[in-house]
Design an enzyme around this catalytic site. Structure first.
Site, PDB file in Angstrom:
ATOM      1  N   LYS A   1       0.856  -1.184   0.000  1.00  0.00           N
ATOM      2  CA  LYS A   1       0.000   0.000   0.000  1.00  0.00           C
ATOM      3  C   LYS A   1       0.895   1.239   0.000  1.00  0.00           C
ATOM      4  O   LYS A   1       1.978   1.217   0.580  1.00  0.00           O
ATOM      5  CB  LYS A   1      -0.894  -0.034   1.244  1.00  0.00           C
ATOM      6  CG  LYS A   1      -1.731   1.199   1.481  1.00  0.00           C
ATOM      7  CD  LYS A   1      -2.855   1.345   0.478  1.00  0.00           C
ATOM      8  CE  LYS A   1      -3.625   2.653   0.653  1.00  0.00           C
ATOM      9  NZ  LYS A   1      -4.460   2.958  -0.516  1.00  0.00           N
TER      10      LYS A   1
ATOM     11  N   GLY B   1      -8.067   7.471   0.965  1.00  0.00           N
ATOM     12  CA  GLY B   1      -7.298   8.538   1.618  1.00  0.00           C
ATOM     13  C   GLY B   1      -5.992   8.044   2.221  1.00  0.00           C
ATOM     14  O   GLY B   1      -5.560   8.542   3.267  1.00  0.00           O
TER      15      GLY B   1
ATOM     16  N   CYS C   1      -2.413   9.882  -6.426  1.00  0.00           N
ATOM     17  CA  CYS C   1      -3.572   9.565  -5.565  1.00  0.00           C
ATOM     18  C   CYS C   1      -4.617  10.675  -5.679  1.00  0.00           C
ATOM     19  O   CYS C   1      -4.315  11.838  -5.429  1.00  0.00           O
ATOM     20  CB  CYS C   1      -3.142   9.397  -4.107  1.00  0.00           C
ATOM     21  SG  CYS C   1      -4.601   9.057  -3.067  1.00  0.00           S
TER      22      CYS C   1
ATOM     23  N   GLY D   1     -11.573  -1.009 -12.121  1.00  0.00           N
ATOM     24  CA  GLY D   1     -12.315  -2.142 -12.680  1.00  0.00           C
ATOM     25  C   GLY D   1     -12.629  -1.978 -14.160  1.00  0.00           C
ATOM     26  O   GLY D   1     -11.962  -1.227 -14.885  1.00  0.00           O
TER      27      GLY D   1
HETATM   28  N1  OXC Z   1      -5.427   5.631  -5.625  1.00  0.00           N
HETATM   29  C1  OXC Z   1      -4.433   5.868  -4.765  1.00  0.00           C
HETATM   30  O1  OXC Z   1      -3.353   6.201  -5.186  1.00  0.00           O
HETATM   31  N2  OXC Z   1      -4.679   5.744  -3.441  1.00  0.00           N
HETATM   32  C2  OXC Z   1      -5.900   5.218  -2.955  1.00  0.00           C
HETATM   33  N3  OXC Z   1      -6.923   5.231  -3.909  1.00  0.00           N
HETATM   34  C3  OXC Z   1      -6.665   5.367  -5.234  1.00  0.00           C
HETATM   35  O2  OXC Z   1      -7.531   5.253  -6.071  1.00  0.00           O
HETATM   36  C4  OXC Z   1      -6.273   5.838  -1.633  1.00  0.00           C
HETATM   37  O3  OXC Z   1      -5.633   5.451  -0.634  1.00  0.00           O
HETATM   38  O4  OXC Z   1      -7.156   6.700  -1.587  1.00  0.00           O
END
Ligand code: OXC
Length: 310
Positions: free
Chosen positions: A44, A71, A129, A220
């Site tokens: 992550k 987030g 993000c 998706g």
């Molecule tokens: N892309 C990101 O880079 N981070 C996550 N969601 C997304 O679509 C997030 O953590 O919001």
């Protein structure tokens, strides 16, 4: 049928692995990826400190895909740093840490901390993000992207790649590729979710996720054509040393095949991994092998990038 791949000089036994985002936050989740057939373990996106992320509900799926506004909930860089030796030795596959500091200074501090850890195979710097309130997506600001790379590339001692948002204009592909080609990057990952989409519950006449009045990143099936276009454009425009990693709309072997035909060196799975769990890597890999066999291909190089025009 051989699915092994090189991302720049990084060897993967299997070109299929997880996207940063779903089910890759905790040690338990990262071990599950390690145990699976995934070709790499990607974390992550990490900030310097632990983050709880946005209020729930923040992830919803429907038949066509997903919307999220997580987030950046994550355990903080030190956690992913400390897990590196155990994950890389236990599973003998690349361990890649996604990094998403909320400022350039934070990214510098994360990268410097991760430099101390030799068992990290590469960094995927997330410049895209869409879900942190009041923080723009860096890679939609071309000057800012250049400043970030001018600062991060010289200090990063690991192989470095960047995760890009989707682009929609041919000029933007060219402008971004021109910037990226100035740096010794190992890879670019195309694409992050399509930012700031809106999904609606008609019965309730309401948005389906809580943060940002319901606006969130779309993944998706919805995004496969956009992802394919981004993979194809960057494959054609980037220098050969920069591998393109595909992410977007992969739920079966055919989707993976299409991305590789566009030029992808490896293929990440996001929304489908969230749905199905870590078994998806084996299933998608097997489906890709069956399709390759039908077509008479032995390895990915037999068809990678060879999409034809009419
Ligand atoms: N892309 C990101 O880079 N981070 C996550 N969601 C997304 O679509 C997030 O953590 O919001």
């Amino acid at each position: 049928m051989n699915l092994s791949a090189y991302v720049n000089e990084i060897h993967l036994n299997n070109c299929i692995y997880n996207a940063s985002g779903p089910k890759c936050t905790t040690d338990k989740e990262l071990h599950a990826i390690g145990k699976s057939q995934a070709g790499a373990i990607l974390t992550k996106s990490s900030t310097f400190e632990h983050r709880i992320g946005n209020p729930e509900p923040r992830y919803i799926e429907n038949q066509l895909g997903s919307i999220n506004s997580m987030g950046l909930p994550n355990m903080g860089q030190q956690y992913y740093n400390t897990l590196a030796p155990i994950l890389s030795t236990t599973y003998q596959k690349p361990y890649i840490v996604s990094v998403a500091g909320l400022s350039l200074e934070e990214n510098i501090n994360i990268i410097k901390a991760l430099n101390q850890q030799k068992d990290i195979t590469a960094i995927e710097l997330n410049l895209s993000c869409p879900n942190v309130p009041n923080k723009p997506q860096t890679a939609y600001d071309f000057e800012r992207t250049q400043t970030v790379l001018d600062t991060i590339v010289p200090i990063c001692q690991h192989k470095l790649g960047v995760k890009l948002p989707p682009y929609f204009d041919l000029i933007h592909f060219q402008q971004m590729a021109e910037i990226l080609n100035q740096y010794p990057l190992a890879f670019v990952t195309c694409i992050n979710s399509i930012g700031n989409g809106l999904v609606i519950d008609v019965d309730k006449e309401q948005v389906v996720i809580k943060p940002k009045h319901g606006f969130g990143g779309i993944g998706g099936d919805y995004i496969k054509p956009t992802a394919l276009a981004n993979v194809r454009q960057f494959y054609l425009l980037l220098k050969r040393e920069i591998s393109v990693i595909a992410c977007g709309g992969v739920k079966n072997g055919t989707d993976a095949f299409e991305h590789i035909l566009c030029g992808a060196a490896a293929v990440q799975v996001g929304t489908q991994f969230m749905r199905e769990g870590a078994n998806c890597f084996e299933r998608i890999s097997q489906e890709l092998q069956v399709l390759m066999q039908k077509k008479g291909y032995q390895c990915l190089d037999d068809f990678r990038g060879k999409l034809q025009s009419i």
